[in-house]
Write a protein that holds these residues in place. Structure first.
Motif, PDB file in Angstrom:
ATOM      1  N   TRP A 197      47.514  18.240 -37.770  1.00 18.49           N
ATOM      2  CA  TRP A 197      48.056  18.424 -36.414  1.00 18.49           C
ATOM      3  C   TRP A 197      47.018  19.107 -35.522  1.00 18.49           C
ATOM      4  CZ3 TRP A 197      52.270  17.560 -33.230  1.00 18.49           C
ATOM      5  CH2 TRP A 197      52.371  18.385 -32.109  1.00 18.49           C
ATOM      6  N   ASP A 198      46.396  20.166 -36.029  1.00 20.86           N
ATOM      7  CA  ASP A 198      45.443  20.927 -35.214  1.00 20.86           C
ATOM      8  C   ASP A 198      44.221  20.093 -34.835  1.00 20.86           C
ATOM      9  OD1 ASP A 198      47.152  23.013 -35.352  1.00 20.86           O
ATOM     10  OD2 ASP A 198      45.880  24.315 -36.569  1.00 20.86           O
ATOM     11  N   VAL A 199      43.839  19.165 -35.706  1.00 19.30           N
ATOM     12  CA  VAL A 199      42.722  18.279 -35.361  1.00 19.30           C
ATOM     13  C   VAL A 199      43.130  17.342 -34.228  1.00 19.30           C
ATOM     14  CG1 VAL A 199      41.222  16.426 -36.196  1.00 19.30           C
ATOM     15  CG2 VAL A 199      41.683  18.416 -37.659  1.00 19.30           C
ATOM     16  N   ARG A 200      44.379  16.855 -34.274  1.00 17.10           N
ATOM     17  CA  ARG A 200      44.851  15.921 -33.242  1.00 17.10           C
ATOM     18  C   ARG A 200      45.213  16.619 -31.939  1.00 17.10           C
ATOM     19  NH1 ARG A 200      48.293  14.288 -37.416  1.00 17.10           N
ATOM     20  NH2 ARG A 200      50.045  15.149 -36.219  1.00 17.10           N
ATOM     21  N   GLU A 201      45.763  17.851 -32.065  1.00 15.90           N
ATOM     22  CA  GLU A 201      46.294  18.573 -30.906  1.00 15.90           C
ATOM     23  C   GLU A 201      45.605  19.944 -30.774  1.00 15.90           C
ATOM     24  OE1 GLU A 201      48.445  17.339 -28.838  1.00 15.90           O
ATOM     25  OE2 GLU A 201      49.111  15.558 -29.920  1.00 15.90           O
ATOM     26  N   PRO A 202      44.340  19.972 -30.420  1.00 13.82           N
ATOM     27  CA  PRO A 202      43.614  21.251 -30.406  1.00 13.82           C
ATOM     28  C   PRO A 202      44.156  22.266 -29.413  1.00 13.82           C
ATOM     29  CG  PRO A 202      42.312  19.507 -29.395  1.00 13.82           C
ATOM     30  CD  PRO A 202      43.472  18.843 -30.057  1.00 13.82           C
ATOM     31  N   PRO A 205      47.566  24.519 -31.278  1.00 14.71           N
ATOM     32  CA  PRO A 205      47.337  24.693 -32.715  1.00 14.71           C
ATOM     33  C   PRO A 205      48.502  25.399 -33.411  1.00 14.71           C
ATOM     34  CG  PRO A 205      46.021  26.247 -31.454  1.00 14.71           C
ATOM     35  CD  PRO A 205      46.652  25.328 -30.466  1.00 14.71           C
ATOM     36  N   ARG A 206      48.555  25.186 -34.727  1.00  9.62           N
ATOM     37  CA  ARG A 206      49.562  25.825 -35.553  1.00  9.62           C
ATOM     38  C   ARG A 206      48.953  26.783 -36.571  1.00  9.62           C
ATOM     39  NH1 ARG A 206      53.106  20.399 -37.131  1.00  9.62           N
ATOM     40  NH2 ARG A 206      54.077  20.077 -35.067  1.00  9.62           N
ATOM     41  N   THR A 207      47.687  26.620 -36.891  1.00 11.20           N
ATOM     42  CA  THR A 207      47.045  27.434 -37.925  1.00 11.20           C
ATOM     43  C   THR A 207      46.047  28.406 -37.304  1.00 11.20           C
ATOM     44  OG1 THR A 207      45.120  26.018 -38.344  1.00 11.20           O
ATOM     45  CG2 THR A 207      47.201  25.421 -39.449  1.00 11.20           C
ATOM     46  N   VAL A 208      45.698  29.418 -38.070  1.00  7.55           N
ATOM     47  CA  VAL A 208      44.720  30.393 -37.596  1.00  7.55           C
ATOM     48  C   VAL A 208      43.381  29.715 -37.324  1.00  7.55           C
ATOM     49  CG1 VAL A 208      44.063  31.060 -39.958  1.00  7.55           C
ATOM     50  CG2 VAL A 208      43.663  32.632 -38.084  1.00  7.55           C
ATOM     51  N   PHE A 209      43.033  28.700 -38.134  1.00  8.27           N
ATOM     52  CA  PHE A 209      41.744  28.031 -37.943  1.00  8.27           C
ATOM     53  C   PHE A 209      41.764  27.156 -36.689  1.00  8.27           C
ATOM     54  CE2 PHE A 209      42.635  28.460 -42.532  1.00  8.27           C
ATOM     55  CZ  PHE A 209      41.791  29.529 -42.751  1.00  8.27           C
ATOM     56  N   GLY A 210      42.919  26.543 -36.421  1.00  3.53           N
ATOM     57  CA  GLY A 210      43.040  25.784 -35.185  1.00  3.53           C
ATOM     58  C   GLY A 210      42.839  26.653 -33.965  1.00  3.53           C
ATOM     59  N   PHE A 211      43.434  27.865 -33.983  1.00  7.28           N
ATOM     60  CA  PHE A 211      43.276  28.782 -32.849  1.00  7.28           C
ATOM     61  C   PHE A 211      41.834  29.258 -32.719  1.00  7.28           C
ATOM     62  CE2 PHE A 211      47.943  29.288 -33.064  1.00  7.28           C
ATOM     63  CZ  PHE A 211      48.247  29.256 -31.710  1.00  7.28           C
ATOM     64  N   ILE A 212      41.235  29.679 -33.831  1.00  5.56           N
ATOM     65  CA  ILE A 212      39.882  30.231 -33.768  1.00  5.56           C
ATOM     66  C   ILE A 212      38.879  29.179 -33.315  1.00  5.56           C
ATOM     67  CG2 ILE A 212      37.988  31.086 -35.215  1.00  5.56           C
ATOM     68  CD1 ILE A 212      40.044  32.694 -36.789  1.00  5.56           C
ATOM     69  N   VAL A 213      38.957  27.985 -33.877  1.00  6.94           N
ATOM     70  CA  VAL A 213      37.965  26.949 -33.552  1.00  6.94           C
ATOM     71  C   VAL A 213      38.130  26.454 -32.122  1.00  6.94           C
ATOM     72  CG1 VAL A 213      37.230  24.601 -34.109  1.00  6.94           C
ATOM     73  CG2 VAL A 213      37.586  26.274 -35.940  1.00  6.94           C
ATOM     74  N   GLU A 214      39.354  26.252 -31.669  1.00  4.74           N
ATOM     75  CA  GLU A 214      39.550  25.820 -30.285  1.00  4.74           C
ATOM     76  C   GLU A 214      39.041  26.885 -29.306  1.00  4.74           C
ATOM     77  OE1 GLU A 214      40.705  23.746 -26.796  1.00  4.74           O
ATOM     78  OE2 GLU A 214      40.113  23.160 -28.828  1.00  4.74           O
ATOM     79  N   ALA A 215      39.311  28.151 -29.609  1.00  2.00           N
ATOM     80  CA  ALA A 215      38.830  29.223 -28.724  1.00  2.00           C
ATOM     81  C   ALA A 215      37.318  29.291 -28.724  1.00  2.00           C
ATOM     82  CB  ALA A 215      39.431  30.553 -29.156  1.00  2.00           C
ATOM     83  N   PHE A 249      36.898  23.533 -40.989  1.00  2.00           N
ATOM     84  CA  PHE A 249      37.858  22.953 -40.046  1.00  2.00           C
ATOM     85  C   PHE A 249      37.145  22.413 -38.813  1.00  2.00           C
ATOM     86  CE2 PHE A 249      40.430  23.232 -36.244  1.00  2.00           C
ATOM     87  CZ  PHE A 249      41.536  22.471 -36.592  1.00  2.00           C
ATOM     88  N   ALA A 250      36.172  23.171 -38.291  1.00  2.00           N
ATOM     89  CA  ALA A 250      35.473  22.735 -37.076  1.00  2.00           C
ATOM     90  C   ALA A 250      34.813  21.379 -37.278  1.00  2.00           C
ATOM     91  CB  ALA A 250      34.440  23.774 -36.669  1.00  2.00           C
ATOM     92  N   ARG A 251      34.263  21.137 -38.454  1.00  2.00           N
ATOM     93  CA  ARG A 251      33.577  19.867 -38.714  1.00  2.00           C
ATOM     94  C   ARG A 251      34.544  18.692 -38.779  1.00  2.00           C
ATOM     95  NH1 ARG A 251      29.070  22.483 -42.817  1.00  2.00           N
ATOM     96  NH2 ARG A 251      27.476  22.771 -41.198  1.00  2.00           N
ATOM     97  N   LEU A 252      35.819  18.971 -39.032  1.00  2.00           N
ATOM     98  CA  LEU A 252      36.813  17.904 -38.954  1.00  2.00           C
ATOM     99  C   LEU A 252      36.962  17.414 -37.517  1.00  2.00           C
ATOM    100  CD1 LEU A 252      39.634  19.393 -41.239  1.00  2.00           C
ATOM    101  CD2 LEU A 252      37.960  17.642 -41.852  1.00  2.00           C
ATOM    102  N   ARG A 253      36.702  18.308 -36.578  1.00  2.00           N
ATOM    103  CA  ARG A 253      36.822  17.957 -35.160  1.00  2.00           C
ATOM    104  C   ARG A 253      35.524  17.434 -34.581  1.00  2.00           C
ATOM    105  NH1 ARG A 253      39.342  22.546 -31.462  1.00  2.00           N
ATOM    106  NH2 ARG A 253      38.050  21.246 -30.091  1.00  2.00           N
ATOM    107  N   ASP A 254      34.413  18.150 -34.907  1.00  2.00           N
ATOM    108  CA  ASP A 254      33.153  17.846 -34.214  1.00  2.00           C
ATOM    109  C   ASP A 254      32.022  18.470 -35.028  1.00  2.00           C
ATOM    110  OD1 ASP A 254      30.955  17.724 -32.557  1.00  2.00           O
ATOM    111  OD2 ASP A 254      31.968  18.493 -30.793  1.00  2.00           O
ATOM    112  N   GLU A 255      31.127  17.637 -35.554  1.00  2.00           N
ATOM    113  CA  GLU A 255      30.030  18.144 -36.380  1.00  2.00           C
ATOM    114  C   GLU A 255      29.122  19.074 -35.574  1.00  2.00           C
ATOM    115  OE1 GLU A 255      27.822  18.993 -39.584  1.00  2.00           O
ATOM    116  OE2 GLU A 255      29.634  17.749 -39.609  1.00  2.00           O
ATOM    117  N   VAL A 256      28.924  18.772 -34.298  1.00  2.00           N
ATOM    118  CA  VAL A 256      28.068  19.627 -33.463  1.00  2.00           C
ATOM    119  C   VAL A 256      28.714  21.005 -33.300  1.00  2.00           C
ATOM    120  CG1 VAL A 256      27.084  19.942 -31.160  1.00  2.00           C
ATOM    121  CG2 VAL A 256      27.023  17.689 -32.257  1.00  2.00           C
TER     122      VAL A 256
END
Length: 539
Positions: A197-202, A205-215, A249-256
């Protein structure tokens, strides 16, 4: 941290001058010990805890003397529980109380339950910490938390908070299982619906990693420096675990983006230590009656407190060294000392003590059989495997552990120690056992601790009374333990817990023989016999 180091209690608190071990946050003067069953003189009036009533509580316990409105929200903490409120928040509170800095206010964030928000918000995020020892107790109100968010209510507000350039540190107490690392590969495990979900809906987010990486992504795009991520969980190399999870988690969204985080974000490991039992409703009532304070969720803890952090921050470092925190180049040895001596001993005493019918850690330690067992476990089987940290006398540290375990004023309940065994044993106890097997060193007492867990999983103590099981793998592990009985092989096949231990020649047989003894003789008798057997040291 050397036990010979001391910090003076500052005059600004208004308390009687005293000295305390470095890292122990000072509190109000010592008073008579109390407990749920103690005869406690009732306060004349019980007053709710809020900013407006704070001065009314000053005669009964220590209260903040600094201006809370001057605090800058610089730290965001995920998963605020009793330990965080008894440990990390007190150090930040001391920065403000000693007039060292008001630049490090804390905002809490919850992801799974709104219970903490419901408790803290009506009392302006103030709460009470009661420190208990056999000699008495001290109490203080902590005021350094400036806000609290339950993330599912408003994920946008949490992302705004994390993106705010004033936020310079994010800390975590999400438990060792919260990092979602594969136990075999050590890599981030993305097989989770919330992660997908967090990869699709940045932006939601629902997880701590979704929040940290999006921020962090938003900060990168805005040219704002990244914050440091500080894990405060009981794991070896917890900073590396946090890095692996966040970057994975970040690499699931964007390798850069993943590379930018790996290069720019600091993930200092830390070692935290303070025994903090769960606060029961009875304890809450005792605090209310004794101090006249209506606190929805006070915290009960011990006098000892320690925090060691790697000195690697990427956006400024809080001056926590001025209130007893030790900054070091490498925290690895401190982590090993704490997890393999304190946490592993908690596991061993929790399971074996529960089998013997004990309810709390001090009860277990009052029995010379168990006290002798844990002392020998630490001295003979664990300490020889540990590289001693600089500035630490391991003999002194172990003596302090025995005293802390036996503290009757804390009465740490064994069910708390027995939670999440499938994650605690692989981090705290099994590494020592595996190393001892490889090096041919004594390991009978470590094996007994593992056997205690296997026997505990079967669901009843030696008298046939049911035992609680709180574990994410609990149903499967209990079924495997019951299937095997005194044969541990079905459970040893659970490689997510045991790794390759089941294939180590002779270990399954040793564990089986110990399980037979526990089944036949009971926990106390087995511990008594095994603790007295001389152990041959390797040549």
């Amino acid at each position: 941290m050397s036990q010979a180091e001391f910090l003076p209690l500052p005059a600004t608190t208004g308390s009687t001058a005293t000295v305390l071990p470095a890292g122990v946050a000072p509190t109000a003067p010592m008073t008579t010990p109390t407990g749920p069953a103690a005869n406690v003189a009732a306060a004349t009036e019980i007053v709710p805890l809020t900013d407006a009533t704070l001065l009314l509580h000053g005669a009964q316990l220590q209260i903040p003397t600094y201006d809370r409105s001057a605090l800058t929200p610089a730290v965001v903490h995920f998963s605020v529980g009793g330990f965080h409120r008894a440990h990390q928040l007190l150090y930040f509170d001391e920065l403000a109380e000693r007039r060292i800095s008001t630049d490090w206010g804390v905002v809490g964030v919850g992801l799974r339950s709104r219970t903490m928000k419901d408790a803290l918000a009506p009392q302006d995020h103030l709460y009470t910490v009661v420190e208990r020892s056999p000699d008495g107790e001290r109490a203080r109100v902590v005021g350094v938390m400036v806000d609290y968010h339950f993330a599912p209510d408003d994920p946008a507000a949490v992302l705004d908070l994390l993106t705010d350039e004033r936020t310079r540190m994010v800390s975590l107490t999400i438990t060792d299982s919260g990092y979602r690392l594969d136990p075999c590969t050590g890599l981030f495990d993305a097989d989770d619906p919330d992660i997908r979900w967090d990869v699709r809906e940045p932006s939601r987010p629902r997880t701590v990693f979704g929040f940290i990486v999006e921020a962090l992504d938003r900060r990168r795009r805005a040219g704002i420096p990244p914050f440091s991520v500080v894990s405060c969980d009981n794991m070896h190399r917890n900073g590396q675990a946090a890095r692996t999870a966040v970057v994975g988690f970040a690499r699931l969204r964007d390798e850069v983006l993943g590379r930018w985080i790996a290069d720019r974000v600091a993930f200092p490991s830390s070692m935290v230590d303070r025994i903090t039992p769960h606060t029961t409703p009875e304890e809450r009532d005792v605090v209310a009656q004794r101090y006249g304070i209506d606190d929805r969720w006070p915290v009960i803890t011990e006098p000892f407190s320690q925090w060691v952090i790697e000195d690697t921050f990427c956006d400024g470092r809080p001056p926590l060294d001025e209130v007893g925190v030790r900054f070091v180049a490498d925290v690895g040895r401190h982590e090993l000392m704490k997890t393999r001596l304190l946490n592993a001993s908690h596991c061993a005493l929790g399971y074996l003590g529960s089998l013997a019918g004990h309810a709390s850690l001090d009860q277990v330690m009052a029995d010379p059989v168990f006290a002798g067992y844990v002392a020998r476990l630490m001295d003979v089987e664990v300490t020889p495997l540990l590289p001693p940290p600089d500035g630490i006398d391991l003999a002194d540290y172990k003596r302090s552990l025995l005293q802390r375990f036996a503290n009757p004023a804390i009465a740490d309940g064994l069910p708390r120690l027995c939670r999440r065994g499938s994650t605690k044993l692989p981090h705290h106890l099994l590494p020592s056992l595996r190393q001892a097997l490889v090096e041919g060193r004594p390991h009978a007492l470590l094996t007994l601790a593992v056997a205690g867990w296997v026997r505990y999983l079967q669901g009843t103590d030696d008298a046939g009374r049911p035992l609680p099981l709180e574990d994410v793998l609990g149903d499967r592990l209990r079924a495997l333990a019951r299937e095997g009985g005194t044969d541990p092989r079905p459970l040893l096949g659970e490689t997510s817990v045991f790794g390759d231990l089941g294939s180590v020649p002779g270990f399954a047989e040793e564990l089986q023989e110990t399980l037979v003894a526990l089944e036949r003789d009971g926990a106390r008798a087995t511990v008594a016999v095994r603790s007295l057997v001389p152990t041959a040291l390797p040549r």
